[in-house]
Write an enzyme that holds these catalytic residues in place. Structure first.
Site, short mmCIF file in Angstrom:
data_model
loop_
_atom_site.label_atom_id
_atom_site.label_comp_id
_atom_site.label_asym_id
_atom_site.label_seq_id
_atom_site.Cartn_x
_atom_site.Cartn_y
_atom_site.Cartn_z
N ASP A 128 1.06 -1.28 -0.15
CA ASP A 128 0.19 0.09 -0.04
C ASP A 128 0.85 1.09 -0.08
OD1 ASP A 128 -2.41 -1.74 0.12
OD2 ASP A 128 -2.11 -1.59 2.36
N HIS B 167 -5.59 -3.24 5.45
CA HIS B 167 -4.98 -3.87 4.14
C HIS B 167 -5.78 -4.47 3.05
CE1 HIS B 167 -1.76 -5.03 1.39
NE2 HIS B 167 -2.28 -6.35 1.48
#
Length: 352
Positions: A188, A215
């Protein structure tokens, strides 16, 4: 961010040139002499898979790794033979099948878990839960038995649930150390940096963007207000960058048209985070990464934020810092979904 991956590749390139670099040049650049680099065993569980194979390659070229154990239910002897021919420091061994899992784990300082099934078109990370949750529980049971003091890097999705599963397994075994369990959210961060640099028209190598929350989907919250260098992008661009970061995995799944998920970029991100953990173990100061860990930053028991890594794993979980109104709104929106995913993992671990 400077990584061992990049440094090792530069060393390899130098070695192939007309004037070879000294054999220990990549180690000296780390501030270690070739004699003082600690012995570190790394185990990759799921090493024959789409993430596992490139991750195994990247760990093989990391000069901080002295032993590399590659495990999967099948296929690992071939992967191990392949990467073992690379002329870097680590000794490689492949292990296949549950009866060899203990051997793979014994003495490990760091265990990386990319095991499980990948995402397919139309699948959410939550769709993967029933399969991957069982795999993670089984592997963590073995970790608790064979290398209870190892740092564990969880890549297997859904990370928002698999990290709580691992925590519960370790608690039942009496081996849980919250400082040593990490959900790898580095991809990310990698995506946020790349996308931000493109819009801000700045060199990506100098960009830093913290990403917090979880996530998956809206639980991924990039803090572009804290990005450096600060480009003062308009709000509509920030919202688009946030959305693209959140949907980065889906973007790759759709682009691969049913033939895979984000394996290569995930392997890179996993290698970056593993390298940071090894640096922390070796006493390198001020190693900071974002990760999904046990946390009191919010009211949720697990949360991704910046952490300082050290000899025992997490040295300190850092606060979120100042948020923009848009980020504060995103923070409140993500909490119910993240809370549900955490509770789902805990429930699975306690009922199965």
């Amino acid at each position: 961010m400077r990584t061992a991956v990049l440094r090792s590749l530069r060393s390899a390139a130098a070695a192939a040139a007309a004037r070879p670099a000294p054999a220990n040049s990549h180690l000296l650049r780390r501030g270690f002499s070739s004699e003082s680099v600690p012995e570190r065993k790394v185990a990759v569980l799921g090493a024959a898979g789409g993430i596992g194979q490139p991750l195994s390659l990247l760990m093989k070229i990391n000069p901080l790794v002295s032993k590399l154990a590659l495990y999967d239910i099948a296929g690992t002897p071939g992967v191990a033979a392949d990467v073992s021919h690379i002329n870097t420091r680590s000794e490689v061994a492949g292990y296949a099948g549950e009866d060899q899992l203990g051997q793979a784990l014994e003495g490990a300082d760091l265990v990386i878990i990319p095991a499980g099934v990948p995402r397919k078109p139309g699948m959410t990370r939550d769709d993967l839960f029933n399969i991957n949750a069982g795999i993670v529980k089984s592997l963590c049971t073995a970790i608790a038995k064979y290398c209870p003091n190892a740092i564990v890097n969880m890549i297997s999705n859904p990370v928002n649930s698999t990290v709580p599963i691992a925590a519960e397994v370790f608690k039942k075994a009496g081996t849980y150390d919250e400082r040593k369990l990490f959900g790898v959210t580095t991809l990310d961060v990698v995506r946020a940096k790349t996308f931000y640099a493109g819009k801000a028209n700045v060199p990506v190598a100098g960009v830093n963007v913290p990403v917090v929350g979880g996530h998956a989907g809206i639980t991924i919250l990039p803090l572009f207000s804290q990005a450096s260098p600060q480009a003062n992008l308009p709000e509509d661009v920030i919202k688009a960058l946030t959305k693209r970061t959140q949907d980065g995995g889906t973007e790759v799944v759709e682009a691969k048209a049913g033939k895979g998920s984000a394996t290569l970029s995930m392997a890179y991100a996993g290698a970056v985070f593993a390298d940071a953990c090894l640096e922390g173990l070796n006493g390198v100061p001020d190693v900071v990464q974002c990760s999904f860990v046990q946390s009191s930053v919010t009211e949720l028991p697990f949360f991704a934020s910046k952490v300082i890594l050290g000899k025992n794993g997490v040295e300190k979980v850092l606060d979120l810092g100042p948020l923009s109104d848009y980020e504060q709104e995103g923070l409140e929106k993500l909490k119910p979904e993240l809370k549900a995913s955490i509770e789902k993992g805990i429930k699975f671990a306690n009922e199965n």
